[in-house]
Every structure is written in C-alpha cells, then in structure tokens.
Design a protein around this motif. Structure first.
Motif, short mmCIF file in Angstrom:
data_model
loop_
_atom_site.label_atom_id
_atom_site.label_comp_id
_atom_site.label_asym_id
_atom_site.label_seq_id
_atom_site.Cartn_x
_atom_site.Cartn_y
_atom_site.Cartn_z
N ARG A 35 40.09 41.65 39.69
CA ARG A 35 41.02 42.62 40.23
C ARG A 35 41.78 43.27 38.93
N SER A 38 41.90 46.95 39.00
CA SER A 38 42.99 47.31 40.08
C SER A 38 42.62 47.86 41.49
N ARG A 39 41.37 48.61 41.56
CA ARG A 39 41.13 49.14 42.83
C ARG A 39 39.66 49.44 42.43
N ILE A 115 39.59 36.05 34.72
CA ILE A 115 40.17 35.42 33.73
C ILE A 115 40.81 34.25 34.25
N SER A 118 41.76 33.57 37.83
CA SER A 118 42.96 34.16 38.51
C SER A 118 42.43 34.93 39.56
N GLY A 119 41.24 35.38 39.57
CA GLY A 119 40.80 36.57 40.55
C GLY A 119 41.17 37.69 39.85
N GLN B 335 50.80 44.15 40.63
CA GLN B 335 49.64 44.90 41.03
C GLN B 335 49.78 46.35 40.84
N THR B 372 50.09 31.99 37.69
CA THR B 372 48.65 31.77 38.51
C THR B 372 47.95 33.02 38.47
N TYR B 373 48.39 33.99 38.65
CA TYR B 373 47.49 35.39 38.96
C TYR B 373 47.86 36.32 37.66
N TYR B 374 48.91 36.48 37.18
CA TYR B 374 49.01 37.68 36.66
C TYR B 374 49.30 37.55 35.02
N PRO B 376 47.49 35.36 33.00
CA PRO B 376 46.32 35.27 32.19
C PRO B 376 45.69 36.41 31.81
N ILE B 407 43.92 51.65 46.48
CA ILE B 407 43.88 50.52 47.27
C ILE B 407 43.86 49.33 46.30
N LYS B 408 44.81 48.67 46.32
CA LYS B 408 45.12 47.85 45.12
C LYS B 408 45.82 46.41 45.55
N PHE B 409 46.17 46.34 46.78
CA PHE B 409 46.97 45.40 47.26
C PHE B 409 46.06 44.14 47.80
N ASN B 410 46.61 42.76 47.80
CA ASN B 410 45.78 41.78 48.26
C ASN B 410 45.54 41.49 49.82
N ASP B 414 45.91 35.65 50.63
CA ASP B 414 44.83 35.44 49.82
C ASP B 414 44.86 36.39 48.43
N PRO B 415 45.93 36.13 47.29
CA PRO B 415 46.11 36.94 46.19
C PRO B 415 44.74 37.32 45.52
N MET B 416 43.71 36.47 45.56
CA MET B 416 42.66 36.66 44.71
C MET B 416 41.70 37.71 45.41
N GLU B 417 41.91 38.07 46.76
CA GLU B 417 41.01 39.14 47.44
C GLU B 417 41.76 40.28 47.64
N MET B 418 41.06 41.35 47.51
CA MET B 418 41.24 42.86 47.73
C MET B 418 41.49 42.80 49.41
N PHE B 420 40.98 45.54 52.27
CA PHE B 420 40.29 46.63 52.76
C PHE B 420 40.21 46.67 54.41
#
Lengths: 120, 514
Positions: A35, A38-39, A115, A118-119, B335, B372-374, B376, B407-410, B414-418, B420
C-alpha cells in the motif's frame, strides 16, 4: 430502481464511456499488500496491448521502487479482476485475457507483505 | 400637550414585521408554479408557518453585527501583515496548511453562498428564506475573509496564486468540488441536509479544530481571527440546519425515510472530505493541537451520539456509516499523508517525512495502529531519502466514482488490504472506495456517471493543448499536467530543500539577529 427525482427529463452520458478513449480502454492496476503506492494506477491502452508489456513497463516502472518487487516469484503470483480470481497470460493481449474497459487487475504475491510485513 | 410617542417594537414584533409580514402568497401564478422545487424531492410540507426561526435576526441588525465584526477583523489583519506576522509562525511547514486550505475551502464557501442563495429563492416560507439569505451572505463573507487573510502570505511564499484555477482541475481538490456539485444539484431540502445539517452541524467542528486552533497554536493570528470572526455565524448555521431537519420530520411521517437516506449519504460524504483535514492535524501542523482520532472522538462520536439521541424521538437513526468511521479514525490520516507524500510533483504545497519526535507522537496517539502499519514504511522512506531516493510515484490515480477520493482506504477489518467495490450500470463498470459510496451511486446512478475524474480526463486528452494526439506512440499521459494545473514548480516537491524553507529561515534570521 433509481431514486433520482428531477423536475425535467434527465439524461446525460457517462464521462468515462469507452468511446471517449479513442480506441483505447481504461485499466487499473493494484499490487495487493503493497500500500506504499497508496492507490491503484490507471492506464489507457489499446485492447491489443500484450499483458506482458504492462508488467514489464508500467508495473515495473512504478513498483520497482519497492524492495519486494525484485523478490517476486512469478510462477507463484495470482491475479484478481475486481474480486474474481483470473488466470492471465503475459503473451496474450488484454482482449484475449478477457480484460475489458475499466477492469481492475490486482496482483497477489504470496509471501510478500510489504515493508516489515506491514502491508505497505 | 403631551407628545404621542409610539411604543418601541419588541424584538419579536420587529422580527415579524421585518420578515414574515413582508412575504405574500402569489395570485397571478399558482404558488406551486412559482416554487416548484419544494415539491419534487418528495418532502411534504403542510404548514410553512410552523417553521421556528431560532435567531429572530432581522436584516438591519444582521448588517450592523457583521459590519462590526469586519472592522475588528481587518484591523487585526492589517496589524499582523504590517508586523511581518508571517515570520512569527512556528515553522515554514505551517504555511503548507494554508496552501491546502486556500485551494480546498474558500472555493467551497463560495459554492455554499451560491447554494444558500438558490435555496433562499426556492423555499416557500419567509422564515427559512430569510435565514438562508443571511447564511448565503455569511458564506460569501467567509470566502472573502479567508482569501484576504492568506493573501499576505502570497507575497512571500510559493503555490498560493492559482488556487481558483486549480480548484476545478486538480486531483486532490476533486473530492470537495464533487461534494458541493452534488449538493447544489440536489433539491432545496437535500441541500439543507447536506450542507446545513451534515456538514455544518455534524462535521464542522472537525474543520475548525485544525484551522482555527491550529492557527492559534502555530502563531498565525490572521487565520485565527478569521476563524473567530466566522464562529458566531457558524452557530447560526448549525441552528438553521437542525431546525430544517426537525421541521421536515414534524411536518409529515413520510418525510422520515427520505431524510434518513440523506443523513446517511451526507454524513458519509462529509467524513470522506475530512480525511485530508485530519491529515493536516496529524502531519502538517508543526505544533499539534490534538490528534485527529481524539478530535473525532469528541466532536463526532460524543457530540454526534448526543445529537442522534435527541433526534431519536423523530425516528431518526444514527448514520449508517457511524461504525465504519470509528474504525477508520485510526487509519485515514496516515493513508492520506502517504498518498500526498508519494506525489511530490502533483501538489502546489510541500510534503515531508515526520521528524523522529513526531513519529513518537504518532505512536503515542495511535497505539493500536501506527507502529504496526505506518512507522515501518516511514522509516523506510526516511532511509531512502537519505540515500537520495525520495519516493516519487509518477502514475495517475484511480478514484472513487462518488466521493472522488483516490481509492486508498482499507477493507473494513483488515488494514493490510485495500477496499474496492464495483458495480455495473448500463454495461459500464464503476468503482468505489466503500460500500457507502457504492450505495449512493446505486441510488442515483444517472447523476454519478457524470463525475469528473481528473486522471480520466487527462487520458481522454482533455488536459492537453489543442491538437494533442493521445494515440501517438510517444504520448505520455500526465506529462503536461503542470501546465494544465498552472503549477509553480517551486511550490512542489519535498519541503526539505524548498525555496520557502530557505527564505523563511533567512528572513527570520534577519528579524532576530544583526
């Protein structure tokens, strides 16, 4: 059924109908669990374009910034068209791969989760 | 002989004479021909006189109050500007908040002015017409005062000069433009729910925290005073929006499902619009006020719950998106910043990676998600920057057909998946960022097939000079977007190394040293 209510006839064309793209079609590309980008990104390509060309030029240009790109095992990758699993052949065109106007192609690379997992 | 002094009118009588007594029912033409818009949305009104005018403000009093506020405001703006007030802000990064604000907000105030002026003509009752007219003038005033307060910065910093041109063209301004285009092309009652209620009443505090408190915290007395000058107007706007909701619901039980659908739709659309506002709070203000998450908890969850508890007696339910926004408060600002940081050539303001103590602040404020997500990816990018490889994604975005956000939200949960979503309408595929946006589309597809998406327009050759062949072999989409956007290249790119950064440091040094 539409809930739209109007005072007068209301009929307007879609802004992004395929006719507006002079023989090309829109294609969206996303790399799942990466991600950082971003998109998805959008391309307008002729339906005869080989799918392999999209991987080798457009996807590589964008995604090779990510350290996972070089790690991809191309024999293990899977693809989705929207939410539907599909088999895509890099030696066939978009049309022959069944990819239509405004389809969203999603690349899944098992074992690669961005990375530090983290997705991103 | 005694003078015959007529009794001074009480406020209420005076108000009645200055508003309701000036209205009349038409006789040459039937009322429903003169006011066709109040009927076609399906809202049933039986008695326009039942409208309560919460402020009872007459036009003459209105002008007097507003003139007094203007006098105070412009005295402060003059003093701030003459004193080189721009050098007293915390850090030159702050000025990028103003750049984003200038592109995204004053043009929407102008749209609100247009919208309320239309509704003032369309409504039947004198009470709502007068109130809408005043709000229209207020919105026009906000549009002007915001631009005036920021114009002084335009003399010193890059990227502030083409906001009016950019507003209807740039990718990241399309969400706000679409929000108002949608509202202003609806009928008068939906417009009132969209702007008067969902935006002004439910969400406006979130907009004010970064701008007014943000300005105050970061030494920008000009922007802060503009905000204070607008605040008493906002109180009136909020009351108008709420009154309109209650009026519709009291008039006829059939109005409830229509109003509920509008509340669901517009609360969600407003929430999406606020993703970039939250990003300013968490990333762009050098001195932070509170996190977006904290603001959301106070102003949306707590205040919103109280509001909807109050409205429950009319049968109104909490907006459908409520739970999803609570989950998303942990994510959307990060995001959004990732989306802006990776496009350094595509905004007339600078972006940057947070400093180490700012990363720690984010970890502290977002204990469930940030590390966890941002963190790194930020640490990776910081290392890349040091190696001379600052990220620059050259591709064009995919946008939601309804809210026009990229389109950038999870995916919820599941924060690792986009996330759609798609649908097919008349043989064409349409994409969305969420279930809520897809539902809005499916309710009125005829409207949203017309959405302007700048990356699509560019691929159609609409953002190119006349005669460009989009099928030519060497055609590169997006290559000339700078010219189309009228973007000053000095205003784009990373903050570090920018002309603004250097000038601010130089001028501040001149002001404080020999």
């Amino acid at each position: 059924m539409t809930l739209l209510k109007t005072l007068a006839p209301y009929d307007f064309p879609s802004s992004d109908a395929v006719e507006n793209y002079a023989g090309r079609q829109l294609l969206y590309i996303n790399w799942e669990r990466h991600r950082m980008f971003s998109r998805p990104f959008v391309l307008a390509l002729a339906p005869e374009t080989l799918f392999g060309e999209i991987i080798d030029t457009h996807m590589t240009d964008c995604f090779s910034y990510h350290p996972d790109w070089a790690q991809i095992d191309w024999r293990a990758v899977r693809w989705l068209n929207g939410s539907r699993p599909v088999v895509l052949d890099r030696n066939k065109s978009l049309a022959d791969n069944g990819i239509g106007h405004k389809d969203l192609i999603r690349l899944i690379t098992p074992g690669l989760d961005g990375i530090a997992g983290s997705g991103y | 002989m005694d003078m015959k002094v007529s009794k001074k009118l009480g406020l209420k009588e005076r108000y009645t004479m200055m508003t309701r007594d000036l209205a009349w029912d038409t006789t040459f033409q039937p009322m429903d021909k003169v006011f066709p818009q109040v009927g076609y949305e399906g809202i049933k009104i039986h008695d326009w006189n039942a409208w309560e005018d919460p402020f009872r403000l007459t036009m003459d009093a209105y002008w007097k109050y507003q003139a007094e506020k203007e006098r105070k405001l412009y005295a402060i703006l003059d003093a701030f500007n003459q004193n080189n007030g721009h050098l007293s802000v915390t850090d030159a990064r702050y000025i990028n908040v103003l750049k984003l604000f200038l592109g995204s907000t004053p043009p929407l105030e102008l749209m609100a002015a247009r919208g309320f002026s239309m509704v003032a003509r369309q409504m039947v009752g004198a009470g709502p017409r007068v109130a809408c007219m005043m709000q229209s003038v207020d919105e026009y005033r906000h549009f002007q005062t915001q631009i005036h307060s920021i114009s002084n910065y335009n003399r010193f910093y890059n990227g502030l000069d083409e906001f009016a041109h950019q507003q209807s063209r740039m990718w990241y301004l399309s969400d706000g433009k679409s929000f108002f285009d949608d509202a202003i092309t609806a009928g008068p009652f939906e417009f009132m729910v969209a702007i008067g209620f969902a935006f002004e009443y439910v969400l406006t505090n979130i907009l004010f925290v970064p701008f007014i408190s943000g300005a105050a915290y970061n030494g920008d007395m000009a922007a802060m005073t503009v905000g204070f000058s607008a605040q008493s107007d906002e109180a009136r706007h909020m009351t108008l929006g709420l009154e309109c909701i209650k009026f519709m619901l009291e008039q006829d039980p059939d109005n409830l499902p229509i109003v509920q659908r509008w509340i669901d739709k517009w609360t969600w659309r407003g929430t999406r619009k606020l993703a970039s506002v939250g990003m300013m709070m968490d990333y762009m203000l050098p001195k932070r006020i509170m996190s977006f998450k904290e603001a959301w908890e106070i102003y949306f969850e707590q205040n919103g719950t109280a509001l909807f508890t109050d409205l429950a007696r009319y049968g109104v339910k909490v907006p459908k998106c409520f739970d999803q926004t609570i989950e998303e408060k942990e994510h959307i600002t990060h995001q959004s910043w990732i989306g802006f940081y990776m496009k350094p050539d595509a905004t007339p303001f600078h972006t940057w990676m947070p400093q180490p103590e700012e990363l720690d602040w984010l970890s502290e404020k977002y204990p469930n998600t940030f590390d966890t997500y941002y963190r790194p990816v930020y640490e990776h990018w910081i290392a890349q920057e040091k190696a001379g490889k600052r990220f620059n994604n050259k591709t064009q975005p995919m946008n939601c057909q309804v809210c026009v956000s990229t389109i950038k939200f999870n995916e919820p949960g599941d924060p690792m998946e986009m996330c759609f979503r798609e649908t097919v309408y008349k043989g064409e595929k349409f994409h969305f960022c969420s279930d809520h946006c897809r539902e809005i589309f499916e309710d009125e597809p005829e409207k949203y097939v017309q959405t302007f998406i700048s990356s699509h327009a560019a691929l159609q050759g609409k953002c190119e000079p006349e005669g460009t062949d989009v099928n030519a072999h060497d055609y590169r989409p997006g290559a000339r977007m700078h010219a189309y956007w009228r973007m000053d290249k000095r205003a784009s790119g990373d903050f570090n190394g920018s002309e603004d950064q250097k000038n601010f440091a130089k001028w501040r040094a001149q002001a404080t040293q020999n």
